[in-house]
Design a protein around this motif. Structure first.
Motif, PDB file in Angstrom:
ATOM      1  N   ASP A 242      15.731 -82.667 -37.527  1.00  0.00           N
ATOM      2  CA  ASP A 242      16.755 -83.544 -36.980  1.00  0.00           C
ATOM      3  C   ASP A 242      16.161 -84.319 -35.803  1.00  0.00           C
ATOM      4  N   GLY A 243      16.152 -85.646 -35.934  1.00  0.00           N
ATOM      5  CA  GLY A 243      15.506 -86.473 -34.913  1.00  0.00           C
ATOM      6  C   GLY A 243      16.400 -86.790 -33.731  1.00  0.00           C
ATOM      7  N   TYR A 244      17.666 -86.359 -33.788  1.00  0.00           N
ATOM      8  CA  TYR A 244      18.606 -86.743 -32.727  1.00  0.00           C
ATOM      9  C   TYR A 244      18.801 -85.664 -31.669  1.00  0.00           C
ATOM     10  N   SER A 245      18.160 -84.519 -31.847  1.00  0.00           N
ATOM     11  CA  SER A 245      18.379 -83.443 -30.871  1.00  0.00           C
ATOM     12  C   SER A 245      17.050 -82.777 -30.547  1.00  0.00           C
ATOM     13  N   VAL A 246      16.952 -82.212 -29.359  1.00  0.00           N
ATOM     14  CA  VAL A 246      15.708 -81.545 -28.974  1.00  0.00           C
ATOM     15  C   VAL A 246      15.803 -80.025 -29.137  1.00  0.00           C
ATOM     16  N   CYS A 247      17.028 -79.522 -29.326  1.00  0.00           N
ATOM     17  CA  CYS A 247      17.209 -78.074 -29.551  1.00  0.00           C
ATOM     18  C   CYS A 247      18.526 -77.891 -30.306  1.00  0.00           C
ATOM     19  N   PRO A 248      18.786 -76.710 -30.874  1.00  0.00           N
ATOM     20  CA  PRO A 248      20.040 -76.549 -31.616  1.00  0.00           C
ATOM     21  C   PRO A 248      21.239 -76.778 -30.690  1.00  0.00           C
ATOM     22  N   PRO A 249      22.154 -77.672 -31.049  1.00  0.00           N
ATOM     23  CA  PRO A 249      23.267 -78.004 -30.151  1.00  0.00           C
ATOM     24  C   PRO A 249      24.050 -76.777 -29.682  1.00  0.00           C
ATOM     25  N   VAL A 250      24.174 -75.769 -30.542  1.00  0.00           N
ATOM     26  CA  VAL A 250      24.963 -74.591 -30.174  1.00  0.00           C
ATOM     27  C   VAL A 250      24.376 -73.882 -28.943  1.00  0.00           C
ATOM     28  N   SER A 251      23.057 -74.049 -28.731  1.00  0.00           N
ATOM     29  CA  SER A 251      22.419 -73.377 -27.580  1.00  0.00           C
ATOM     30  C   SER A 251      22.574 -74.209 -26.305  1.00  0.00           C
ATOM     31  N   VAL A 252      23.097 -75.387 -26.428  1.00  0.00           N
ATOM     32  CA  VAL A 252      23.348 -76.356 -25.350  1.00  0.00           C
ATOM     33  C   VAL A 252      22.055 -76.902 -24.736  1.00  0.00           C
ATOM     34  N   TYR A 253      21.237 -76.032 -24.147  1.00  0.00           N
ATOM     35  CA  TYR A 253      20.070 -76.563 -23.431  1.00  0.00           C
ATOM     36  C   TYR A 253      18.739 -75.923 -23.838  1.00  0.00           C
ATOM     37  N   GLY A 254      18.709 -75.139 -24.897  1.00  0.00           N
ATOM     38  CA  GLY A 254      17.426 -74.533 -25.321  1.00  0.00           C
ATOM     39  C   GLY A 254      16.959 -73.514 -24.297  1.00  0.00           C
ATOM     40  N   ASP A 255      15.801 -73.771 -23.677  1.00  0.00           N
ATOM     41  CA  ASP A 255      15.255 -72.886 -22.638  1.00  0.00           C
ATOM     42  C   ASP A 255      15.132 -71.450 -23.157  1.00  0.00           C
ATOM     43  N   PHE A 256      14.477 -71.318 -24.308  1.00  0.00           N
ATOM     44  CA  PHE A 256      14.382 -70.001 -24.950  1.00  0.00           C
ATOM     45  C   PHE A 256      13.192 -69.209 -24.414  1.00  0.00           C
ATOM     46  N   ASP A 257      13.403 -67.913 -24.258  1.00  0.00           N
ATOM     47  CA  ASP A 257      12.304 -67.023 -23.865  1.00  0.00           C
ATOM     48  C   ASP A 257      11.467 -66.634 -25.075  1.00  0.00           C
ATOM     49  N   LEU A 258      12.077 -66.714 -26.251  1.00  0.00           N
ATOM     50  CA  LEU A 258      11.386 -66.338 -27.481  1.00  0.00           C
ATOM     51  C   LEU A 258      11.913 -67.194 -28.631  1.00  0.00           C
ATOM     52  N   VAL A 259      10.974 -67.853 -29.325  1.00  0.00           N
ATOM     53  CA  VAL A 259      11.360 -68.614 -30.525  1.00  0.00           C
ATOM     54  C   VAL A 259      10.566 -68.065 -31.703  1.00  0.00           C
ATOM     55  N   LEU A 260      11.259 -67.738 -32.793  1.00  0.00           N
ATOM     56  CA  LEU A 260      10.581 -67.307 -34.022  1.00  0.00           C
ATOM     57  C   LEU A 260      10.743 -68.416 -35.057  1.00  0.00           C
ATOM     58  N   CYS A 261       9.629 -68.874 -35.604  1.00  0.00           N
ATOM     59  CA  CYS A 261       9.685 -69.905 -36.652  1.00  0.00           C
ATOM     60  C   CYS A 261       8.662 -69.464 -37.708  1.00  0.00           C
ATOM     61  N   CYS A 262       9.107 -68.590 -38.588  1.00  0.00           N
ATOM     62  CA  CYS A 262       8.169 -67.866 -39.459  1.00  0.00           C
ATOM     63  C   CYS A 262       8.332 -68.257 -40.925  1.00  0.00           C
ATOM     64  N   ASN A 263       7.211 -68.376 -41.597  1.00  0.00           N
ATOM     65  CA  ASN A 263       7.177 -68.579 -43.045  1.00  0.00           C
ATOM     66  C   ASN A 263       7.960 -69.807 -43.492  1.00  0.00           C
ATOM     67  N   LEU A 264       7.734 -70.862 -42.803  1.00  0.00           N
ATOM     68  CA  LEU A 264       8.427 -72.131 -43.042  1.00  0.00           C
ATOM     69  C   LEU A 264       7.441 -73.295 -42.885  1.00  0.00           C
ATOM     70  N   LEU A 265       6.559 -73.177 -41.869  1.00  0.00           N
ATOM     71  CA  LEU A 265       5.648 -74.297 -41.578  1.00  0.00           C
ATOM     72  C   LEU A 265       4.778 -74.642 -42.774  1.00  0.00           C
ATOM     73  N   PHE A 266       4.280 -73.594 -43.482  1.00  0.00           N
ATOM     74  CA  PHE A 266       3.284 -73.884 -44.520  1.00  0.00           C
ATOM     75  C   PHE A 266       3.850 -74.611 -45.731  1.00  0.00           C
ATOM     76  N   TYR A 267       5.171 -74.762 -45.805  1.00  0.00           N
ATOM     77  CA  TYR A 267       5.736 -75.535 -46.916  1.00  0.00           C
ATOM     78  C   TYR A 267       5.671 -77.041 -46.661  1.00  0.00           C
ATOM     79  N   TYR A 268       5.354 -77.414 -45.419  1.00  0.00           N
ATOM     80  CA  TYR A 268       5.399 -78.825 -45.053  1.00  0.00           C
ATOM     81  C   TYR A 268       4.014 -79.443 -44.896  1.00  0.00           C
ATOM     82  N   ARG A 269       3.960 -80.765 -44.991  1.00  0.00           N
ATOM     83  CA  ARG A 269       2.722 -81.509 -44.736  1.00  0.00           C
ATOM     84  C   ARG A 269       2.337 -81.372 -43.273  1.00  0.00           C
ATOM     85  N   PRO A 270       1.022 -81.550 -42.970  1.00  0.00           N
ATOM     86  CA  PRO A 270       0.558 -81.347 -41.593  1.00  0.00           C
ATOM     87  C   PRO A 270       1.334 -82.124 -40.538  1.00  0.00           C
TER      88      PRO A 270
END
Ligand SMILES: C[S@@+](CC[C@H](N)C(=O)[O-])C[C@H]1O[C@@H](n2cnc3c(N)ncnc32)[C@H](O)[C@@H]1O
Length: 296
Positions: free
Chosen positions: A215-243
């Protein structure tokens, strides 16, 4: 269920494929059916289309292309096949051991020292919630061992409404529970026949919502309001996409990390993250990273 290891991108093993045909399939999907599949990694796309060839009994990619151009249902079947929702609780045991023994205790201590409120976690591409619940179990265990409250919030997001519905229900079959310790199974789940349901007190701890990482219109999930996460998990998803798409996702999630925050990816995706910079590996194998603060 789709076996994810069948689908992971690898070197193209299909010599009958011509790049031109792949490009034409991408164009037919875009122009005739309004579906953009150009963002996917080429070898993953090729492998997925090859499975559709087999399912539709087409002999060659060119024959499949002609069929696809005339059949909207086939286009939807191909598009659906590109969405892999496979997940497990405590999926990469080494990564979860590092979270349990180093990362989460460190974050709890830091919060206590600085009085900076709750530990904020984002499970990005959470599928049916297994990853988010696994972190919640570790945090609950830590709170119990410390004998005092441990404020935390977990935001879990995914593209797929169907996955999010299962996540919110919190009911799972035994597949995907094989890495859950016996004690955790008895503390955090109730069992009815072959179905395991998360206990209500855990279910209040994770906030699930729909969010597209592209989503190009937001910098973090709107539900979190401001992001600022101490831990982000983004697993087993990147390799499906182009570089270039991987880089865009990484830029977004890194932008949401609090100073000194941690980023976790799949154990086979660490190389992609290392290449992107801005993070340092916490320990080998590199799947857990910490944000590098710019020198002043
Ligand atoms: C293979 S599952 C991995 C689930 C979990 N992270 C794990 O490691 O077990 C990938 C998930 O990423 C989601 N996904 C893929 N692209 C996404 C995007 N652009 N935005 C949000 N979620 C996405 C898919 O819907 C799917 O549920």
């Amino acid at each position: 269920m789709i076996n994810e290891s069948d689908m992971k991108p690898e070197k193209n093993t299909f010599p009958r494929w011509r790049k031109a045909t792949l490009d034409e399939i991408v164009e037919v999907m875009r122009q005739v059916h309004g579906r953009d599949v150009s963002r996917y990694d080429e070898s993953f796309l090729t492998k997925s289309i090859d499975k559709r060839l087999a399912a539709t009994s087409m002999d060659t990619p060119v024959a499949y292309l002609e069929h696809l151009a005339q059949d909207r249902e086939e286009a939807e079947a191909l598009f659906r096949s590109l969405s892999i929702g496979y997940s497990e609780f405590f999926r990469d045991p080494l990564t979860f051991a590092l979270l349990e023994q180093v990362v989460l205790p460190g974050l709890a201590e830091k919060k206590e020292k600085t009085g900076r409120g709750e530990i904020r976690v984002w499970s990005a591409g959470c599928a049916a919630g297994q990853e988010a619940w696994s972190v919640a179990i570790l945090l609950e265990e830590m709170a119990a061992a410390r004998g005092k409250p441990l404020p935390y919030r977990i935001f879990a997001t995914d593209l797929s409404p169907a996955e999010l519905t299962v996540a919110r229900t919190g009911v799972y079959d035994a597949v995907g529970l094989q890495n859950v310790r016996w004690r955790h199974l008895h503390t955090y789940f109730t069992r009815k026949e072959e179905r395991y349901t998360l206990v209500p007190r855990l279910r209040d701890r994770v906030d699930f919502s729909a969010y597209d990482l592209l989503d190009g219109y937001s910098v973090c999930p709107p539900v979190s309001v401001y992001g600022d996460f101490d831990l982000v998990l983004c697993c087993n998803l990147l390799f499906y996409y182009r570089p270039e798409i991987r880089s865009a996702i990484l830029e977004k999630v890194q932008g949401c990390l609090a100073p000194g925050g941690y980023f976790v990816t799949g154990e086979t995706e660490g190389g992609i993250v290392k290449e992107s910079g801005g993070l340092r590996a916490v320990a080998p194998p590199p799947a857990v990273f910490q944000k590098i603060e710019p020198r002043r």
